[in-house]
Design an enzyme around this catalytic site. Structure first.
Site, mmCIF file in Angstrom:
data_model
loop_
_atom_site.group_PDB
_atom_site.id
_atom_site.type_symbol
_atom_site.label_atom_id
_atom_site.label_comp_id
_atom_site.label_asym_id
_atom_site.label_seq_id
_atom_site.Cartn_x
_atom_site.Cartn_y
_atom_site.Cartn_z
ATOM 1 N N ASP A 124 25.971 12.293 11.200
ATOM 2 C CA ASP A 124 26.774 13.358 10.607
ATOM 3 C C ASP A 124 26.164 13.975 9.352
ATOM 4 O O ASP A 124 26.829 14.077 8.321
ATOM 5 C CB ASP A 124 28.200 12.843 10.325
ATOM 6 C CG ASP A 124 28.930 12.474 11.610
ATOM 7 O OD1 ASP A 124 29.255 13.392 12.361
ATOM 8 O OD2 ASP A 124 29.126 11.274 11.858
ATOM 9 N N LYS A 141 31.968 10.059 22.901
ATOM 10 C CA LYS A 141 30.939 9.540 22.005
ATOM 11 C C LYS A 141 30.115 8.523 22.773
ATOM 12 O O LYS A 141 30.646 7.767 23.589
ATOM 13 C CB LYS A 141 31.599 8.895 20.788
ATOM 14 C CG LYS A 141 30.622 8.508 19.705
ATOM 15 C CD LYS A 141 31.342 8.315 18.381
ATOM 16 C CE LYS A 141 30.362 7.966 17.280
ATOM 17 N NZ LYS A 141 30.963 8.035 15.953
ATOM 18 N N ASP A 170 30.441 16.954 20.935
ATOM 19 C CA ASP A 170 29.953 16.797 19.568
ATOM 20 C C ASP A 170 28.441 16.647 19.668
ATOM 21 O O ASP A 170 27.949 15.738 20.348
ATOM 22 C CB ASP A 170 30.606 15.562 18.914
ATOM 23 C CG ASP A 170 30.190 15.376 17.463
ATOM 24 O OD1 ASP A 170 28.981 15.430 17.183
ATOM 25 O OD2 ASP A 170 31.064 15.152 16.614
ATOM 26 N N TRP A 223 39.884 12.254 19.365
ATOM 27 C CA TRP A 223 38.727 11.363 19.375
ATOM 28 C C TRP A 223 39.197 9.959 19.011
ATOM 29 O O TRP A 223 39.981 9.786 18.071
ATOM 30 C CB TRP A 223 37.650 11.802 18.377
ATOM 31 C CG TRP A 223 36.554 10.777 18.310
ATOM 32 C CD1 TRP A 223 35.576 10.567 19.245
ATOM 33 C CD2 TRP A 223 36.364 9.777 17.294
ATOM 34 N NE1 TRP A 223 34.788 9.497 18.872
ATOM 35 C CE2 TRP A 223 35.246 8.982 17.688
ATOM 36 C CE3 TRP A 223 37.027 9.459 16.116
ATOM 37 C CZ2 TRP A 223 34.784 7.913 16.923
ATOM 38 C CZ3 TRP A 223 36.566 8.389 15.353
ATOM 39 C CH2 TRP A 223 35.449 7.636 15.761
ATOM 40 N N ASP A 273 24.275 8.948 15.325
ATOM 41 C CA ASP A 273 25.338 9.896 14.990
ATOM 42 C C ASP A 273 25.636 9.809 13.504
ATOM 43 O O ASP A 273 26.616 9.232 13.075
ATOM 44 C CB ASP A 273 26.584 9.552 15.829
ATOM 45 C CG ASP A 273 27.840 10.198 15.288
ATOM 46 O OD1 ASP A 273 27.807 11.406 15.044
ATOM 47 O OD2 ASP A 273 28.832 9.489 15.080
ATOM 48 N N GLU A 294 37.217 14.391 22.952
ATOM 49 C CA GLU A 294 35.841 14.293 22.446
ATOM 50 C C GLU A 294 35.216 12.941 22.772
ATOM 51 O O GLU A 294 35.736 11.894 22.393
ATOM 52 C CB GLU A 294 35.854 14.496 20.918
ATOM 53 C CG GLU A 294 34.494 14.303 20.271
ATOM 54 C CD GLU A 294 34.562 14.399 18.748
ATOM 55 O OE1 GLU A 294 35.667 14.458 18.187
ATOM 56 O OE2 GLU A 294 33.475 14.409 18.125
ATOM 57 N N HIS A 297 31.906 20.277 18.395
ATOM 58 C CA HIS A 297 31.742 19.799 17.032
ATOM 59 C C HIS A 297 30.261 19.939 16.761
ATOM 60 O O HIS A 297 29.447 19.315 17.447
ATOM 61 C CB HIS A 297 32.120 18.317 16.896
ATOM 62 C CG HIS A 297 33.554 18.110 16.575
ATOM 63 N ND1 HIS A 297 34.092 16.871 16.347
ATOM 64 C CD2 HIS A 297 34.566 19.012 16.409
ATOM 65 C CE1 HIS A 297 35.379 17.011 16.065
ATOM 66 N NE2 HIS A 297 35.694 18.288 16.106
ATOM 67 N N ASP A 330 31.324 19.408 12.042
ATOM 68 C CA ASP A 330 31.717 18.002 11.893
ATOM 69 C C ASP A 330 30.572 17.193 11.299
ATOM 70 O O ASP A 330 29.684 16.742 12.013
ATOM 71 C CB ASP A 330 32.146 17.421 13.248
ATOM 72 C CG ASP A 330 32.646 15.984 13.098
ATOM 73 O OD1 ASP A 330 32.923 15.568 11.962
ATOM 74 O OD2 ASP A 330 32.751 15.287 14.117
ATOM 75 N N HIS A 345 26.765 13.253 19.462
ATOM 76 C CA HIS A 345 27.282 12.153 20.276
ATOM 77 C C HIS A 345 26.551 11.927 21.592
ATOM 78 O O HIS A 345 27.153 11.476 22.565
ATOM 79 C CB HIS A 345 28.770 12.369 20.554
ATOM 80 C CG HIS A 345 29.627 12.176 19.341
ATOM 81 N ND1 HIS A 345 30.995 12.173 19.368
ATOM 82 C CD2 HIS A 345 29.295 11.962 18.046
ATOM 83 C CE1 HIS A 345 31.475 11.977 18.158
ATOM 84 N NE2 HIS A 345 30.459 11.865 17.327
HETATM 85 C C1 RNT Z 1 33.515 10.765 15.138
HETATM 86 C C2 RNT Z 1 33.863 12.091 15.709
HETATM 87 C C3 RNT Z 1 35.071 12.748 15.134
HETATM 88 C C4 RNT Z 1 35.148 12.653 13.640
HETATM 89 C C5 RNT Z 1 36.254 13.462 13.025
HETATM 90 C C6 RNT Z 1 36.527 13.050 11.622
HETATM 91 O O1 RNT Z 1 32.342 10.291 15.598
HETATM 92 O O2 RNT Z 1 32.781 12.941 15.624
HETATM 93 O O3 RNT Z 1 35.133 14.038 15.558
HETATM 94 O O4 RNT Z 1 33.948 13.031 13.045
HETATM 95 O O5 RNT Z 1 37.350 13.412 13.821
HETATM 96 ZN ZN ZN Z 2 33.141 14.977 16.176
#
Ligand code: RNT
Ligand code: ZN
Length: 411
Positions: A288, A220, A251, A176, A286, A218, A278, A318, A254
């Site tokens: 988290d 975003k 993810d 990523w 995003d 990955e 993820h 994640d 994302h």
């Molecule tokens: C960031 C991504 C990525 C990170 C990790 C720490 O937006 O989601 O995967 O969260 O690599």
């Molecule tokens: Zn991620």
């Protein structure tokens, strides 16, 4: 578990014990970075760019010993098969510049994984670095910047392969990058062309053993400071992955708010042998947040089960919430992922699919709602018991004690 529970599920054609045994084999990769707000062990500083964690709850892990103590604790309370997901910034000994990481720096992690009977996954750390120039890494216009990160990724391939070989269990390396622009870019194509070339150089730079590892990319949609454009968009990576026979990683945080990530699984699995995830919880953006057992998570679990995707998917957590007890956050999210998968496995998809194909949408709706009140929580308790993980009522007490005895004593 009451006999009655088994009978209830039997009446829908579901064998509860079969479900429990199936779930025990599904691997969930626990992200080490929830335990220290993605800081890593290179220095004790905060994140410097590309990614952010918010909150200042006391007790964060500050080194390999503290982080593995926390993992050791958390693992006991999470039922099922587990892996640990590492980032390159978590070098456990003889720290070197990121470009030069090698298996040696991660050997203590392999020892930890072996003693805890868990697998390992790996991520090159392409954020929080002075070599991230103007928010750009693999798609930078600067050749020295691209070369630096290409080298880091090639070395990361070697580390991931080492994990896979040592542990006899396939490891995933996920790339990523935060590359993007705050405002509308003058050139969208140029950075993507450069990212494509960089990825080509990484994949041709080291012929890794495909029997012990996989590589994923990955995407975003946007990030803070990269609101208008990310080089690694979903379309970019979806196409890159399929063309180069690597995995696309979705993810769940994302995508556009309102976009159903679960809906992508059936399409992705029709055209890809494997898929990576993820699992995260976005709040407005995003952000988290810790996984909740909500409809979004359930949708993802349902689709994975319905599409026969459990053997074809890497599932990793994640999120990073620094405003609450970090160990509890890891346990809660992991248990919720397991609960969602359990509920999905306890669902009689055959009955629902049949009703749909018989063009009986009323029956589909009625059955979907009826299933919501089945006693899955009793099956969950049984599953936790069989896995020696504690029940819903018990684990939090232990966690509070751990906070009092261990976490609160950290400076
Ligand atoms: C960031 C991504 C990525 C990170 C990790 C720490 O937006 O989601 O995967 O969260 O690599
Ligand atoms: Zn991620």
């Amino acid at each position: 578990m009451r006999e009655e529970v088994i009978d209830i599920y039997k009446s829908y054609g579901i064998d509860v014990n079969e479900v429990i045994n199936k779930l025990k084999k599904v691997k969930i990769s626990l992200h080490c970075w929830q335990l220290d707000d993605v800081t890593g062990f290179e220095n004790s500083g905060e994140l410097t760019g590309g990614i952010q964690a918010t909150g200042s709850y006391p007790g964060k892990a500050r080194n390999f010993k503290e982080l593995t103590d926390d993992l050791d604790f958390a693992l006991k309370y999470i039922p099922g098969s587990k892996k640990i997901n590492l980032h390159a910034c978590y070098q456990a000994q003889d720290v070197v510049d990121r470009a030069d990481v090698s298996p040696h720096q991660f050997a203590p992690w392999v020892d930890f994984a072996k003693s805890h009977k868990v697998g390992l996954d790996f991520n090159p750390t392409i954020f929080s670095s002075p070599m991230l120039v103007d928010n750009m890494s693999l798609s930078s216009p600067l050749k020295n910047v691209r070369d630096y990160w290409i080298r880091h990724c090639i070395n990361s391939l070697k580390i991931t392969e080492y994990f896979g070989k040592e542990l006899g269990e396939k490891a995933l390396m996920n790339i990523w990058i935060p590359d993007g622009f705050k405002d509308v870019p003058a050139d969208r194509l140029g950075p993507r062309k450069r990212l494509k070339e960089s990825l080509d150089l990484i994949l041709s730079g080291y012929k890794y053993d495909k029997t012990v590892m996989d590589v994923a990319v990955e995407s975003k949609l946007f990030g803070i400071g990269m609101e208008s454009y990310t080089t690694g968009s979903h379309e970019f990576y979806m196409n890159y992955a399929i063309k180069n026979n690597i995995l696309c990683l979705l993810d769940t945080g994302h995508f556009h708010q309102g976009e159903n990530v679960a809906d992508k699984i059936s399409s992705m699995l029709l055209f890809n042998d494997k898929l990576a995830f993820h699992v995260s919880r976005p709040v407005r953006w995003d952000s988290d947040h810790v996984l909740k057992l909500n409809d979004d998570l359930q949708d993802v679990a349902d689709e994975l089960v319905k599409c026969d995707g459990l053997d074809k998917t890497y599932i990793a957590l994640d999120y990073f919430d620094a405003s609450i007890n970090r160990v509890a956050a890891l346990i809660i999210g992991a248990r919720n992922m397991e609960k969602a998968l359990l509920k999905a496995l306890l669902t009689p998809w055959i009955l629902l699919k049949t009703a749909q194909d018989e063009i009986n949408h009323t029956k589909v709706l009625a059955l979907q709602e009826e299933l919501k009140t089945l006693p899955w929580a009793e099956v969950w308790d049984e599953y936790c018991k069989e896995c020696n993980a504690k029940s819903e009522k018990e684990w939090f007490e232990d966690c509070l004690k751990y906070e009092k005895d261990v976490l609160s004593k950290r400076g």
